[in-house]
Design a protein around this motif. Structure first.
Motif, PDB file in Angstrom:
ATOM      1  N   THR A  23       0.823  -1.214   0.000  1.00  0.00           N
ATOM      2  CA  THR A  23       0.000   0.000   0.000  1.00  0.00           C
ATOM      3  C   THR A  23       0.856   1.264   0.000  1.00  0.00           C
ATOM      4  O   THR A  23       0.863   2.030  -0.960  1.00  0.00           O
ATOM      5  N   GLY A  24       1.622   1.470   1.088  1.00  0.00           N
ATOM      6  CA  GLY A  24       2.356   2.727   1.218  1.00  0.00           C
ATOM      7  C   GLY A  24       3.770   2.705   0.674  1.00  0.00           C
ATOM      8  O   GLY A  24       4.405   3.746   0.550  1.00  0.00           O
ATOM      9  N   ASN A  25       4.282   1.493   0.359  1.00  0.00           N
ATOM     10  CA  ASN A  25       5.672   1.319  -0.069  1.00  0.00           C
ATOM     11  C   ASN A  25       6.648   1.833   1.000  1.00  0.00           C
ATOM     12  O   ASN A  25       7.688   2.382   0.688  1.00  0.00           O
ATOM     13  N   VAL A  26       6.268   1.647   2.274  1.00  0.00           N
ATOM     14  CA  VAL A  26       7.183   2.005   3.369  1.00  0.00           C
ATOM     15  C   VAL A  26       7.396   0.857   4.361  1.00  0.00           C
ATOM     16  O   VAL A  26       8.286   0.929   5.204  1.00  0.00           O
ATOM     17  N   CYS A  27       6.596  -0.207   4.277  1.00  0.00           N
ATOM     18  CA  CYS A  27       6.738  -1.347   5.206  1.00  0.00           C
ATOM     19  C   CYS A  27       6.953  -2.666   4.462  1.00  0.00           C
ATOM     20  O   CYS A  27       8.075  -3.142   4.328  1.00  0.00           O
ATOM     21  N   ARG A  28       5.844  -3.242   3.967  1.00  0.00           N
ATOM     22  CA  ARG A  28       5.927  -4.590   3.402  1.00  0.00           C
ATOM     23  C   ARG A  28       6.751  -4.662   2.124  1.00  0.00           C
ATOM     24  O   ARG A  28       7.644  -5.508   2.008  1.00  0.00           O
ATOM     25  N   GLY A  87      10.419   5.705  -1.275  1.00  0.00           N
ATOM     26  CA  GLY A  87       9.073   5.218  -1.604  1.00  0.00           C
ATOM     27  C   GLY A  87       8.581   5.715  -2.963  1.00  0.00           C
ATOM     28  O   GLY A  87       8.957   6.812  -3.398  1.00  0.00           O
ATOM     29  N   ARG A  88       7.766   4.897  -3.623  1.00  0.00           N
ATOM     30  CA  ARG A  88       7.239   5.266  -4.948  1.00  0.00           C
ATOM     31  C   ARG A  88       5.749   4.955  -5.036  1.00  0.00           C
ATOM     32  O   ARG A  88       5.282   3.936  -4.527  1.00  0.00           O
ATOM     33  N   GLU A  89       5.045   5.820  -5.729  1.00  0.00           N
ATOM     34  CA  GLU A  89       3.656   5.564  -6.104  1.00  0.00           C
ATOM     35  C   GLU A  89       3.675   4.619  -7.304  1.00  0.00           C
ATOM     36  O   GLU A  89       4.477   4.805  -8.230  1.00  0.00           O
ATOM     37  N   LEU A  90       2.826   3.595  -7.280  1.00  0.00           N
ATOM     38  CA  LEU A  90       2.769   2.634  -8.391  1.00  0.00           C
ATOM     39  C   LEU A  90       2.269   3.318  -9.658  1.00  0.00           C
ATOM     40  O   LEU A  90       1.189   3.906  -9.669  1.00  0.00           O
TER      41      LEU A  90
END
Length: 213
Positions: A23-28, A87-90
């Motif tokens: 989702t946020g590209n900051v954890c998983r 982090g990146r937006e898809l």
């Protein structure tokens, strides 16, 4: 090679791109991206692994954000490199270029597939892909020493896509990696272990080299 190459970018013949999506590209997805790179380098060495490009993005990605501190801690536990992550937006271009998209959840998978670009044939949840890979006989895949790891990886994705309708999840949650965002480090560590266990058979299938125990 007709179907799997539909919608793929130009100049992708010499490498194989793996895109991890959460989702946020900051954890998983950062944890999964860096653990994948670490495992590939560990088994193949930097040079051999260079044909495999591992990236990540988020469906609601925090563009430009660092990964969560707890995610960095989890990666340090595994000896994986957390440095330089952004982090990146898809975006469409990420999906177009990817040879394999591995998502944290079924919702993420649905979102990637809804973007088009013939993504359905190469988009799986991480745990779904692990389940499919375990059912594939490695002897049916190209030998990475003869034909290269990129050819093997492409064959693995085709074989997994062909199996998908036959090998269903034991339960709806079996294919999900839950979001640790905002959770204590203990939960992050359990998610890190879960991701690492799911990646292990995938990296073995991609490289033809089992884990060093």
């Amino acid at each position: 090679m007709i179907a799997p190459d539909v919608g793929r970018g130009i100049g992708t013949d010499d490498c194989f791109r793996i895109l991890h999506v959460s989702t946020g590209n900051v954890c998983r997805s950062p944890i999964t991206e860096r653990l994948t790179r670490h495992a590939l380098n560990d088994r193949l060495g930097d040079l051999m692994a260079s044909g495999l490009i591992v990236e990540s993005a988020g469906t609601w990605g925090h563009e430009g954000a660092p990964m969560e501190a707890n995610a960095e801690t989890v990666l340090a536990d595994f000896g994986a490199d957390a440095s330089g992550f952004v982090g990146r937006e898809l975006l469409d271009e990420h999906v177009i270029r990817a040879d394999l998209v591995l998502t944290a959840t079924r919702d993420h998978r649905a979102q990637v597939i809804s973007m088009g670009h013939s993504a359905g044939l190469r988009t799986f949840t991480l745990k779904e892909f692990t389940r499919l890979v375990r059912a594939i006989d490695p002897a049916t895949l190209p030998d990475p020493r003869d034909e290269g790891v990129v050819e093997r990886a492409r064959a693995l994705v085709r074989a997994a896509a062909a199996l998908r309708g036959w090998l269903l999840a034991p339960s709806p949650d079996a294919d999900e990696v839950f979001d640790p965002y905002g959770a204590p480090i203990t939960f992050f560590r359990s998610i890190g272990d879960e991701i690492n266990q799911a990646l292990d058979p995938v990296v073995t299938a991609l490289t033809g080299i089992p884990t060093h125990h």
